[in-house]
Design an enzyme around this catalytic site. Structure first.
Site, PDB file in Angstrom:
ATOM      1  N   HIS A 128       1.059  -1.482   0.160  1.00 18.81           N
ATOM      2  CA  HIS A 128      -0.118  -0.137   0.046  1.00 18.81           C
ATOM      3  C   HIS A 128       0.899   1.171  -0.221  1.00 18.81           C
ATOM      4  O   HIS A 128       0.257   1.828   0.022  1.00 18.81           O
ATOM      5  CB  HIS A 128      -1.047  -0.536   1.359  1.00 18.81           C
ATOM      6  CG  HIS A 128      -0.426   0.373   2.217  1.00 18.81           C
ATOM      7  ND1 HIS A 128       0.283  -0.946   3.354  1.00 18.81           N
ATOM      8  CD2 HIS A 128      -0.157   1.527   3.386  1.00 18.81           C
ATOM      9  CE1 HIS A 128       0.868  -0.423   4.454  1.00 18.81           C
ATOM     10  NE2 HIS A 128       0.352   1.180   4.285  1.00 18.81           N
ATOM     11  N   ASP A 158       0.078  -8.118   1.664  1.00 22.16           N
ATOM     12  CA  ASP A 158       1.171  -6.209   1.203  1.00 22.16           C
ATOM     13  C   ASP A 158       2.086  -6.094   0.990  1.00 22.16           C
ATOM     14  O   ASP A 158       2.762  -5.404   2.089  1.00 22.16           O
ATOM     15  CB  ASP A 158      -0.005  -5.879   2.872  1.00 22.16           C
ATOM     16  CG  ASP A 158       0.253  -3.847   2.508  1.00 22.16           C
ATOM     17  OD1 ASP A 158       0.438  -3.239   1.644  1.00 22.16           O
ATOM     18  OD2 ASP A 158       0.126  -3.795   4.042  1.00 22.16           O
ATOM     19  N   GLY A 230       3.508   6.639   7.788  1.00 21.04           N
ATOM     20  CA  GLY A 230       4.385   6.839   7.549  1.00 21.04           C
ATOM     21  C   GLY A 230       5.801   5.679   7.817  1.00 21.04           C
ATOM     22  O   GLY A 230       6.939   5.124   7.449  1.00 21.04           O
ATOM     23  N   ASN A 231       5.397   5.007   8.586  1.00 20.86           N
ATOM     24  CA  ASN A 231       6.317   3.629   9.393  1.00 20.86           C
ATOM     25  C   ASN A 231       5.391   3.088   8.938  1.00 20.86           C
ATOM     26  O   ASN A 231       6.896   1.461   8.779  1.00 20.86           O
ATOM     27  CB  ASN A 231       5.736   3.638  10.599  1.00 20.86           C
ATOM     28  CG  ASN A 231       7.066   4.010  11.622  1.00 20.86           C
ATOM     29  OD1 ASN A 231       6.044   4.769  12.899  1.00 20.86           O
ATOM     30  ND2 ASN A 231       8.284   3.702  12.147  1.00 20.86           N
ATOM     31  N   SER A 232       5.130   2.713   7.995  1.00 19.97           N
ATOM     32  CA  SER A 232       4.345   0.870   7.109  1.00 19.97           C
ATOM     33  C   SER A 232       5.861   0.925   6.193  1.00 19.97           C
ATOM     34  O   SER A 232       6.271   1.932   4.989  1.00 19.97           O
ATOM     35  CB  SER A 232       3.307   1.541   5.964  1.00 19.97           C
ATOM     36  OG  SER A 232       2.101   1.901   6.618  1.00 19.97           O
ATOM     37  N   GLY A 288     -11.391 -22.605  -5.067  1.00 19.78           N
ATOM     38  CA  GLY A 288     -12.761 -22.906  -5.446  1.00 19.78           C
ATOM     39  C   GLY A 288     -13.978 -23.140  -4.834  1.00 19.78           C
ATOM     40  O   GLY A 288     -14.665 -23.177  -5.138  1.00 19.78           O
ATOM     41  N   VAL A 289     -13.705 -22.348  -2.897  1.00 17.95           N
ATOM     42  CA  VAL A 289     -14.216 -22.573  -2.536  1.00 17.95           C
ATOM     43  C   VAL A 289     -14.981 -21.594  -1.622  1.00 17.95           C
ATOM     44  O   VAL A 289     -14.124 -20.775  -1.812  1.00 17.95           O
ATOM     45  CB  VAL A 289     -14.642 -24.436  -1.058  1.00 17.95           C
ATOM     46  CG1 VAL A 289     -14.376 -24.913  -2.371  1.00 17.95           C
ATOM     47  CG2 VAL A 289     -13.558 -23.032  -0.664  1.00 17.95           C
TER      48      VAL A 289
END
Length: 387
Positions: A128, A158, A230-232, A288-289
């Site tokens: 992100h 992520d 900003g720490n991300s 596919g469930v």
């Protein structure tokens, strides 16, 4: 007069000698009590000199050494996104009435952090942080800057990998997140609010956090080390300065740190890093469930003999599970050799399978236990979620 002066001189000499002996052998007799001298101001107690044994020195300087080891490898990331252009900007009538102001819109800049993990210039950060960016610039702790190339992203965890071309890059050492225990001291390093590199300390508050709705695959380290916008993408390190997590998200109603932050474990980040560099994507299994947790009320209502498992509420037509005979209403209790008790365990167990391989899935269908042979497929790309 001479006799008097001689007696006085001898007395002074003896007094000085006595004072010297007392000062040498019993100096505490001459000490003055500061409480008596300044009784009306304050009484001060001075701490004893610090011990010099190795254990005390390690405790006193452990955080400093950890920060010195890890901080040089933590970078600031500025991801620029070009503003969306007005579709009528080239229309002469539009320009006649509104002018060229729309052409002067500044690009949007997102700020975050990253961690240099190899001398070749690979940088781990959050998806992100760089999502949708047209230009990515990395600034090192030593002041050097460079444009970064996007190697690959994995929205479901992520995570993203960047590449910078600079010589003599500092790198972080991966630690062992499996050895972390609740209560262990950790440091969060990043660039909160774009104020510059910052180190905060805290403890591991919890392990294995999931069901937060942040990522598709969640197994977070929770910490009370201050993590802010900003720490991300920054580093979560142990007291040895070794990387144990990538800071990802915070729980906050105000946008600031409330002492609940989440980091992706370092071993997960390392696996994603290798997959993105090697294959350009992360390969995960898929059957596919549509699953949901089996509740005691549902099991009792339908008379199921099991109380733990994953209820299948939907099966994709012609999907891997559907082709193997799985039906809505089945309860998955086992994938291969792994028992599953909830949807998170089922998702992780299936994702760990290699596409194209066959796995035996144990299901409970009303009062009957069945083993279905399912050929695992490649998990399709999922839309990213925002922390």
């Amino acid at each position: 007069m001479r006799r008097t002066w001689l007696i006085f001189s001898q007395a002074v000499t003896v007094a000085v000698a006595v004072l010297f002996v007392v000062a040498t052998l019993k100096p505490e007799w001459l000490a003055r009590n500061p409480a008596r001298v300044l009784p009306e101001i304050v009484t001060l107690h001075t701490a004893p000199p610090p011990a010099t044994d190795a254990s005390t020195t390690a405790v006193a300087h452990g955080y400093r050494l950890a920060a010195q080891r890890a901080a040089p490898a933590v970078v600031s990331i500025a991801a620029s996104r070009a503003p969306a252009g007005n579709p009528h900007i080239d229309d002469p009538w539009f320009r006649f009435f509104f002018g060229d102001r729309q052409r002067q819109v500044q690009p949007q800049v997102g700020l975050g952090s990253g961690v240099i993990v190899s001398p070749e210039g690979y940088v781990l950060t959050n998806h992100h942080v760089i999502d949708g960016a047209d230009d990515i610039e990395v600034q090192l702790a030593d002041g050097r800057t460079a444009r970064a190339r996007l190697v690959g992203t994995d929205p479901e965890s992520d995570l993203a990998v960047l590449k910078v071309d600079l010589p003599d890059l500092p790198t972080v050492v991966f630690g062992d997140p499996g050895s972390l225990q609740v209560g262990d001291v950790v440091l969060a390093i990043g660039n909160p609010f774009n104020v510059g590199q910052t180190v905060t300390s805290g403890i591991v508050s919890a392990l294995g956090r999931n069901r937060l709705g942040i990522n598709t695959f969640e197994n977070f380290i929770q910490t009370d080390a201050a993590i802010n916008p900003g720490n991300s993408g920054g580093a979560l390190v142990d007291v040895d300065g070794q990387l144990v997590g990538i800071n990802t998200a915070i729980y906050s109603r105000s946008g600031g740190s409330l002492g609940i932050g989440f980091a992706i474990p370092g071993d997960v980040a390392r696996d994603v890093l290798v997959a993105l560099i090697r294959d350009g994507r992360v390969t995960r299994g898929w059957i596919g469930v549509e699953p949901r947790d089996l509740t005691p009320e549902f099991a009792e209502h339908f008379g199921l003999p099991v109380r733990k498992g994953v209820l299948i509420t939907g099966v994709l037509q012609n999907g891997p599970a559907g082709a193997a005979g799985m039906q809505p209403g089945d309860v998955v209790v086992r994938v291969g050799d792994r028992e599953v008790a909830d949807t998170r365990q089922l998702l992780d167990a299936v994702a760990a399978l290699r596409p194209g391989t066959e796995v035996t899935i144990g299901v409970q269908r009303r009062g009957e236990r069945l083993d279905l042979n399912v050929r695992v497929a490649q998990r399709p790309a999922q839309p990213p979620r925002q922390p």
